[in-house]
Design an enzyme around this catalytic site. Sequence first.
Site, PDB file in Angstrom:
ATOM      1  N   THR A 188       6.522   3.807  -7.823  1.00 42.08           N
ATOM      2  CA  THR A 188       5.900   2.496  -8.054  1.00 42.08           C
ATOM      3  C   THR A 188       5.768   1.743  -6.733  1.00 42.08           C
ATOM      4  O   THR A 188       6.433   2.079  -5.751  1.00 42.08           O
ATOM      5  CB  THR A 188       6.756   1.645  -9.010  1.00 42.08           C
ATOM      6  OG1 THR A 188       8.047   1.410  -8.424  1.00 42.08           O
ATOM      7  CG2 THR A 188       6.939   2.330 -10.348  1.00 42.08           C
ATOM      8  N   ASP A 189       4.911   0.723  -6.742  1.00 47.55           N
ATOM      9  CA  ASP A 189       4.793  -0.151  -5.582  1.00 47.55           C
ATOM     10  C   ASP A 189       4.977  -1.600  -6.035  1.00 47.55           C
ATOM     11  O   ASP A 189       5.258  -1.854  -7.191  1.00 47.55           O
ATOM     12  CB  ASP A 189       3.445   0.056  -4.877  1.00 47.55           C
ATOM     13  CG  ASP A 189       2.253  -0.343  -5.741  1.00 47.55           C
ATOM     14  OD1 ASP A 189       2.390  -1.191  -6.648  1.00 47.55           O
ATOM     15  OD2 ASP A 189       1.157   0.206  -5.519  1.00 47.55           O
ATOM     16  N   LYS A 190       4.868  -2.513  -5.095  1.00 48.10           N
ATOM     17  CA  LYS A 190       5.161  -3.912  -5.413  1.00 48.10           C
ATOM     18  C   LYS A 190       4.164  -4.563  -6.366  1.00 48.10           C
ATOM     19  O   LYS A 190       4.427  -5.666  -6.853  1.00 48.10           O
ATOM     20  CB  LYS A 190       5.354  -4.740  -4.130  1.00 48.10           C
ATOM     21  CG  LYS A 190       4.105  -4.960  -3.328  1.00 48.10           C
ATOM     22  CD  LYS A 190       4.425  -5.490  -1.944  1.00 48.10           C
ATOM     23  CE  LYS A 190       4.945  -6.907  -1.937  1.00 48.10           C
ATOM     24  NZ  LYS A 190       3.881  -7.897  -2.195  1.00 48.10           N
TER      25      LYS A 190
END
Lengths: 137, 137, 137, 137
Positions: free
Chosen positions: A15-17
């Site tokens: 995942t990313d921000k």
Amino acid sequence: MFSTQTVLRVRFYETDKMGFMHHSNYARYYECARTEAIREIGYSYANAEKDGTIMPVVKIESKFIQPVFYDDEVRIITQIKAMPRFGMISFYHEFYNQKNELVHQGTVTLAMITVATNKRECGPAPLMNELQKYFTK
Amino acid sequence: MFSTQTVLRVRFYETDKMGFMHHSNYARYYECARTEAIREIGYSYANAEKDGTIMPVVKIESKFIQPVFYDDEVRIITQIKAMPRFGMISFYHEFYNQKNELVHQGTVTLAMITVATNKRECGPAPLMNELQKYFTK
Amino acid sequence: MFSTQTVLRVRFYETDKMGFMHHSNYARYYECARTEAIREIGYSYANAEKDGTIMPVVKIESKFIQPVFYDDEVRIITQIKAMPRFGMISFYHEFYNQKNELVHQGTVTLAMITVATNKRECGPAPLMNELQKYFTK
Amino acid sequence: MFSTQTVLRVRFYETDKMGFMHHSNYARYYECARTEAIREIGYSYANAEKDGTIMPVVKIESKFIQPVFYDDEVRIITQIKAMPRFGMISFYHEFYNQKNELVHQGTVTLAMITVATNKRECGPAPLMNELQKYFTK
């Protein structure tokens, strides 16, 4: 035509921000799906290397329709639509989320390079022989 | 037209067992180059998020011409060839190795989504204003 | 003692859905800092491999004090506190954020393996000779 | 004591130019194993976040004994040896290769932070209640 299905669960580190699976991971999912597809055909990519063939990626086209999220199970349909020609093989991937919505499409083309000659050739014979069965009535 | 250049050095962990930079890292290099391009235009992608815009990738096309290797300095030319329209912005990247050979090409299209409305809109005004200067005689 | 400093900027793809740089990236930052440290000593890890030595990691200890965020510049102090013995070399890293706060500590130990013998030996002579200078009054 | 087992297959992109799984991936495997352990306890880390708890890593200790290779199936034993105290939970991992050799050990400690208060607290009640069952005769 060859068609198979792989399910991968989105890992936290992917995942990313924005909260999505980061877009660079789709190319990694193609690779996992491709490995499993080749295994299902009756071969192993690990063997391809031992048999003296490497298969570097030469082209990728990706279309991102909807994001996927942490811990989602992503279903990937992988198809080989034609027998490889000129030492090139293409995999077509469709990604579906848990609601069965099409969320992503990707096409990956790889060259089959004989290490000894450093030339693009017709690929490992055992893989090609097994694959041929899907393209014969 | 906007054009800039970024140099990235291939990290050990980016290599794979073929000895090349793994192909999934190109999408990550596009992202680094894009971040630096936006910074050079006079904006920061970190601000875009604070200003309420996210920019998810919607399309990638990649052509892999030659591999790059551990510790190579890769020069990336990044261009924006047209003002964004319909809330979509495209970055065109060319990668050159240390012998100045073109080794990779990639085109990335992103949607500019206003978080508050969850709609594709015209992007953060400060970015668009700065970018406009590159498209005016 | 050898001590040097490397600055790395947190890349978007390194973040996770908590909004932090994902913790698995610290091991990658150690590696980048280590590569630059070795370069500053006057050697190149790329040469080590050509000279017939590989340096697999055998131990890591990491302490996470505060997170770092997208686009932060992280300053990494890298120290070698003692000459390698028994074919083992240790790097000690301290990470500082932009407010100059200590945010992370990591210690990495690597074995220096001669590929030809598959044995742990004293490491590449050019590296060891250069490094010795930092431990001699 | 809680103990469970997870099997992960080494992906091609996880290898490096030494031909091994790159050492930074072990922290990612801990995370996958941890997610599955929590699921087996009867909870989901995805829920923890919805319930207002995040669990950042505060400490990792890793010992690398032997490498693992592309397409290897790695068996990970994950244990929680004591009930969490002071808002800290520790997972102990042992990795075994296909020959059933111990190849890696890792211990990960996480803080359980209540997002609303930004304080380290005793963790999500449903997880703690389920976990307690493993520590009661």
